[in-house]
Write an enzyme that holds these catalytic residues in place. Sequence first.
Site, PDB file in Angstrom:
ATOM      1  N   ASP A   1       0.811  -1.224   0.000  1.00  0.00           N
ATOM      2  CA  ASP A   1       0.000   0.000   0.000  1.00  0.00           C
ATOM      3  C   ASP A   1       0.843   1.271   0.000  1.00  0.00           C
ATOM      4  O   ASP A   1       0.429   2.301   0.526  1.00  0.00           O
ATOM      5  CB  ASP A   1      -0.963   0.018   1.209  1.00  0.00           C
ATOM      6  CG  ASP A   1      -1.861  -1.202   1.221  1.00  0.00           C
ATOM      7  OD1 ASP A   1      -2.255  -1.648   0.132  1.00  0.00           O
ATOM      8  OD2 ASP A   1      -2.166  -1.707   2.319  1.00  0.00           O
TER       9      ASP A   1
ATOM     10  N   HIS B   1      -4.864  -1.793  -5.712  1.00  0.00           N
ATOM     11  CA  HIS B   1      -4.089  -0.676  -6.242  1.00  0.00           C
ATOM     12  C   HIS B   1      -5.051   0.428  -6.686  1.00  0.00           C
ATOM     13  O   HIS B   1      -5.934   0.190  -7.514  1.00  0.00           O
ATOM     14  CB  HIS B   1      -3.203  -1.153  -7.406  1.00  0.00           C
ATOM     15  CG  HIS B   1      -2.152  -2.136  -6.965  1.00  0.00           C
ATOM     16  ND1 HIS B   1      -1.300  -2.772  -7.827  1.00  0.00           N
ATOM     17  CD2 HIS B   1      -1.808  -2.572  -5.734  1.00  0.00           C
ATOM     18  CE1 HIS B   1      -0.489  -3.570  -7.149  1.00  0.00           C
ATOM     19  NE2 HIS B   1      -0.788  -3.465  -5.874  1.00  0.00           N
TER      20      HIS B   1
HETATM   21  P1  GDP Z   1      -0.855   0.250  -3.494  1.00  0.00           P
HETATM   22  O1  GDP Z   1      -1.436  -1.018  -2.968  1.00  0.00           O
HETATM   23  O2  GDP Z   1       0.609   0.364  -3.217  1.00  0.00           O
HETATM   24  O3  GDP Z   1      -1.191   0.509  -4.923  1.00  0.00           O
HETATM   25  O4  GDP Z   1      -1.533   1.415  -2.649  1.00  0.00           O
HETATM   26  P2  GDP Z   1      -3.090   1.546  -2.262  1.00  0.00           P
HETATM   27  O5  GDP Z   1      -3.820   2.025  -3.452  1.00  0.00           O
HETATM   28  O6  GDP Z   1      -3.579   0.323  -1.571  1.00  0.00           O
HETATM   29  O7  GDP Z   1      -2.980   2.655  -1.132  1.00  0.00           O
HETATM   30  C1  GDP Z   1      -2.391   3.874  -1.358  1.00  0.00           C
HETATM   31  C2  GDP Z   1      -3.434   4.975  -1.109  1.00  0.00           C
HETATM   32  O8  GDP Z   1      -2.787   6.226  -1.051  1.00  0.00           O
HETATM   33  C3  GDP Z   1      -4.457   5.089  -2.227  1.00  0.00           C
HETATM   34  O9  GDP Z   1      -5.664   5.506  -1.670  1.00  0.00           O
HETATM   35  C4  GDP Z   1      -3.869   6.190  -3.108  1.00  0.00           C
HETATM   36  O10 GDP Z   1      -4.863   6.886  -3.846  1.00  0.00           O
HETATM   37  C5  GDP Z   1      -3.238   7.068  -2.095  1.00  0.00           C
HETATM   38  N1  GDP Z   1      -2.036   7.809  -2.540  1.00  0.00           N
HETATM   39  C6  GDP Z   1      -1.059   7.419  -3.404  1.00  0.00           C
HETATM   40  N2  GDP Z   1      -0.087   8.366  -3.474  1.00  0.00           N
HETATM   41  C7  GDP Z   1      -0.455   9.358  -2.641  1.00  0.00           C
HETATM   42  C8  GDP Z   1       0.143  10.592  -2.238  1.00  0.00           C
HETATM   43  O11 GDP Z   1       1.229  10.970  -2.657  1.00  0.00           O
HETATM   44  N3  GDP Z   1      -0.547  11.356  -1.322  1.00  0.00           N
HETATM   45  C9  GDP Z   1      -1.751  10.962  -0.803  1.00  0.00           C
HETATM   46  N4  GDP Z   1      -2.329  11.744   0.077  1.00  0.00           N
HETATM   47  N5  GDP Z   1      -2.317   9.795  -1.146  1.00  0.00           N
HETATM   48  C10 GDP Z   1      -1.695   9.005  -2.044  1.00  0.00           C
HETATM   49  P1  IMO Z   2      -0.975  -4.219  -2.151  1.00  0.00           P
HETATM   50  O1  IMO Z   2      -0.514  -4.776  -3.467  1.00  0.00           O
HETATM   51  C1  IMO Z   2      -0.934  -4.597   2.197  1.00  0.00           C
HETATM   52  C2  IMO Z   2      -1.050  -8.642   3.849  1.00  0.00           C
HETATM   53  C3  IMO Z   2      -2.298  -9.085   4.594  1.00  0.00           C
HETATM   54  C4  IMO Z   2      -1.678 -10.035   5.600  1.00  0.00           C
HETATM   55  C5  IMO Z   2      -0.579 -10.718   4.801  1.00  0.00           C
HETATM   56  C6  IMO Z   2      -0.967 -12.067   4.206  1.00  0.00           C
HETATM   57  O2  IMO Z   2      -2.272  -3.505  -2.217  1.00  0.00           O
HETATM   58  O3  IMO Z   2       0.103  -3.430  -1.504  1.00  0.00           O
HETATM   59  P2  IMO Z   2      -2.490 -12.806   2.163  1.00  0.00           P
HETATM   60  O4  IMO Z   2      -3.943 -12.586   1.894  1.00  0.00           O
HETATM   61  O5  IMO Z   2      -1.586 -12.263   1.102  1.00  0.00           O
HETATM   62  O6  IMO Z   2      -2.162 -14.226   2.502  1.00  0.00           O
HETATM   63  O7  IMO Z   2      -2.192 -11.960   3.506  1.00  0.00           O
HETATM   64  O8  IMO Z   2      -0.256  -9.815   3.744  1.00  0.00           O
HETATM   65  N1  IMO Z   2      -1.283  -8.150   2.471  1.00  0.00           N
HETATM   66  C7  IMO Z   2      -1.200  -6.857   2.120  1.00  0.00           C
HETATM   67  N2  IMO Z   2      -0.978  -5.759   2.864  1.00  0.00           N
HETATM   68  N3  IMO Z   2      -1.060  -4.482   0.861  1.00  0.00           N
HETATM   69  C8  IMO Z   2      -1.266  -5.578   0.087  1.00  0.00           C
HETATM   70  O9  IMO Z   2      -1.282  -5.525  -1.252  1.00  0.00           O
HETATM   71  C9  IMO Z   2      -1.381  -6.838   0.719  1.00  0.00           C
HETATM   72  N4  IMO Z   2      -1.593  -8.106   0.273  1.00  0.00           N
HETATM   73  C10 IMO Z   2      -1.520  -8.893   1.356  1.00  0.00           C
HETATM   74  O10 IMO Z   2      -2.941  -7.989   5.207  1.00  0.00           O
HETATM   75  O11 IMO Z   2      -1.058  -9.302   6.625  1.00  0.00           O
HETATM   76 MG    MG Z   3      -2.954  -1.667  -1.769  1.00  0.00          MG
END
Ligand code: GDP
Ligand code: IMO
Ligand code: MG
Length: 430
Positions: A13, A41
Amino acid sequence: MANVTVIGSQWGDEGNGKIVDWLSARADVIVRFQGGHNAGHTLVIGDTVFKLSLLPSGVVRPGKLSVIGNGVVVDPWALLEEIETVRGQGVEVSPETLMIAENATLILPIHQAIDRAREIARGSAKIGTTGRGIGPAYEDKVARRAIRLCDLAEPEILTAKLDQLLAHHNAYLRGVGEPEIATEAVLKKLEPVRARILPYAGVAWQRLEQLRRAGRRILFEGAQGIMLDVDHGTYPYVTSSNTIAGQAANGSGLGPGATGFVLGITKAYTTRVGSGPFPTELHDTIGQRLGERGREFGTVTGRARRCGWFDAVMVRQAAKLGGINGIALTKLDVLDGLSELKICTAYRLGGSLVHHLPAGERAQAAVEPIYETLDGWTDSTQGARSWADLPANAIKYIRRLEELIETPVALLSTSPEREDTILVRDPFQD
Ligand code: GDP
Ligand code: IMO
Ligand code: MG
């Protein structure tokens, strides 16, 4: 280097989706190489928000090829639903724009049943998985009993393999008092999706090799983060795949030279969702504030993410493990307005100082962060699109992070919006 590999450098994340979407303007092909629909994502483009789990984040840009590589575990129902959702948002997805490696492993409903049962059995030591069946599906792959995408085209083989697979797993489900699953039930469920998913199946390694030879730029999109890597992460509180850059080659069928510039996506603070050690976790109002300003709720499960200060020991370790050439620092704006900022520069373990995260479970839970404190900034960095717009203290913070993690910043992200991104050093040109 013509290609770029994007991986998360913390616990997922970090903003992989946003950065891959931004970089995909400069790429021809975007490839997912591990993980499954445990990933969430987020892409924010104007008023539209896309939440992608299995589709590569380049899918929203017309004219790009998206590839789901052999290293991904694919839940066919989840994938088809995701395709329908993005189509509803105006994105074209067809066998011309999406290819799934025919040798990719499938996630079946039994994997989710086992995932749930295992978590219950672990009690308070539960991993906190996403419940998507990721771990059990990877286990089946390694145990050589998995159903792969290509098996859907061979009904006799599919039935025989399902019989074997279910005989193995039903013994466990019986043992833990969960209902068993019959081959006919799985076949019946698979029947309507078979014809819909098979047109996307292809020889991904070959297509990728041809495109690479023709000089096309490939962008590899990792999911999760290095501290969730099954070998190098906070085991057993990890996911069941390798999340480091080397997996881009294994999980796509290209050789190790294909990965190119390795870009580590790094949040300006730290978050984690699920259980496991987290040395810099904050249980106070600052942690709460980071969660609120950063909107730190899981994209997949909606769970609140745990929040804490930046852990430079961990990210330095991740940078070395992942072969990271540069980082994309994200969510700097979330730190706006804090009077001071802390960075973890070492751990205390017993009476000693340690400069890496040890492998043992007990040590990982016991390390205490040693902090260095920097002044915060009052001006806003939110939406900044040039380095010159950044407050002096924000630049100081970034420079100190670069020094501590021994890795330069290549990109800076200042909001969820696609264009609020500052290019410091083009990874495709490096
Ligand atoms: P990923 O799993 O790495 O793709 O990330 P996620 O989408 O799960 O979580 C990242 C969150 O932060 C999302 O809600 C994005 O829209 C948000 N985000 C990404 N870059 C930025 C940033 O530079 N600033 C802020 N405030 N939010 C961001
Ligand atoms: P993105 O791509 C954050 C975490 C789960 C749990 C551990 C194992 O959005 O960054 P699983 O279901 O994979 O067996 O869970 O990994 N986890 C993540 N945490 N971002 C993710 O994906 C995750 N995918 C799995 O919360 O701790
Ligand atoms: Mg994510």
